[in-house]
Design a protein around this motif. Structure first.
Motif, PDB file in Angstrom:
ATOM      1  N   UNK A   1       0.821  -1.210   0.000  1.00 17.65           N
ATOM      2  CA  UNK A   1       0.000   0.000   0.000  1.00 17.65           C
ATOM      3  C   UNK A   1       0.856   1.262   0.000  1.00 17.65           C
ATOM      4  N   UNK A   2       1.820   1.414   0.908  1.00 18.37           N
ATOM      5  CA  UNK A   2       2.614   2.648   0.860  1.00 18.37           C
ATOM      6  C   UNK A   2       3.419   2.796  -0.428  1.00 18.37           C
TER       7      UNK A   2
ATOM      8  N   UNK B   1       1.708   6.279  -7.127  1.00 19.32           N
ATOM      9  CA  UNK B   1       0.586   7.070  -7.643  1.00 19.32           C
ATOM     10  C   UNK B   1       0.902   8.558  -7.536  1.00 19.32           C
ATOM     11  N   UNK B   2       1.359   8.976  -6.365  1.00 18.64           N
ATOM     12  CA  UNK B   2       1.677  10.391  -6.160  1.00 18.64           C
ATOM     13  C   UNK B   2       2.778  10.845  -7.117  1.00 18.64           C
ATOM     14  N   UNK B   3       3.803  10.022  -7.276  1.00 21.19           N
ATOM     15  CA  UNK B   3       4.908  10.355  -8.180  1.00 21.19           C
ATOM     16  C   UNK B   3       4.400  10.536  -9.615  1.00 21.19           C
TER      17      UNK B   3
ATOM     18  N   UNK C   1      -0.308  17.346 -11.532  1.00 23.93           N
ATOM     19  CA  UNK C   1      -1.496  17.332 -10.676  1.00 23.93           C
ATOM     20  C   UNK C   1      -1.132  17.933  -9.322  1.00 23.93           C
ATOM     21  N   UNK C   2      -2.031  18.747  -8.781  1.00 30.94           N
ATOM     22  CA  UNK C   2      -1.778  19.418  -7.501  1.00 30.94           C
ATOM     23  C   UNK C   2      -1.757  18.418  -6.348  1.00 30.94           C
ATOM     24  N   UNK C   3      -1.065  18.790  -5.288  1.00 29.70           N
ATOM     25  CA  UNK C   3      -1.005  17.935  -4.096  1.00 29.70           C
ATOM     26  C   UNK C   3      -2.393  17.709  -3.502  1.00 29.70           C
ATOM     27  N   UNK C   4      -3.247  18.721  -3.554  1.00 22.12           N
ATOM     28  CA  UNK C   4      -4.611  18.560  -3.041  1.00 22.12           C
ATOM     29  C   UNK C   4      -5.380  17.516  -3.838  1.00 22.12           C
TER      30      UNK C   4
END
Length: 77
Positions: free
Chosen positions: A9-10, A16-18, A25-28
């Motif tokens: 999961x982490x 995904x974030x990367x 895409x914004x952090x929000x």
């Protein structure tokens, strides 16, 4: 990963974030959508369809679908 399911999961969330940051895409927005999409990357990781950097490993659409359905089946119980 020594045991691919211990920390999947982490790892999937980080991938995904990367990937989203690379697309601007914004952090929000990443925070708002991460819960929805990290399982897709986790299923691909677990099935060996992407590596730990998120790079795809050649596979068929059928293999991708099999990975997703296997991921869902494992979580039904």
């Amino acid at each position: 990963m020594s045991d691919r399911t211990d920390n999947i999961e982490p790892v999937a969330r980080a991938l995904y974030a990367k990937q989203m940051r690379m697309l601007g895409v914004s952090e929000d927005e990443i925070a708002a959508t991460s819960d929805r999409y990290w399982p897709v990357l986790a299923a691909q990781l677990q099935a060996g369809l992407i590596d730990e950097d998120g790079s795809p490993i050649a596979h068929s659409v059928e293999k991708g679908l099999e990975a997703w359905y296997a991921w869902l089946d494992e979580r039904k119980a």
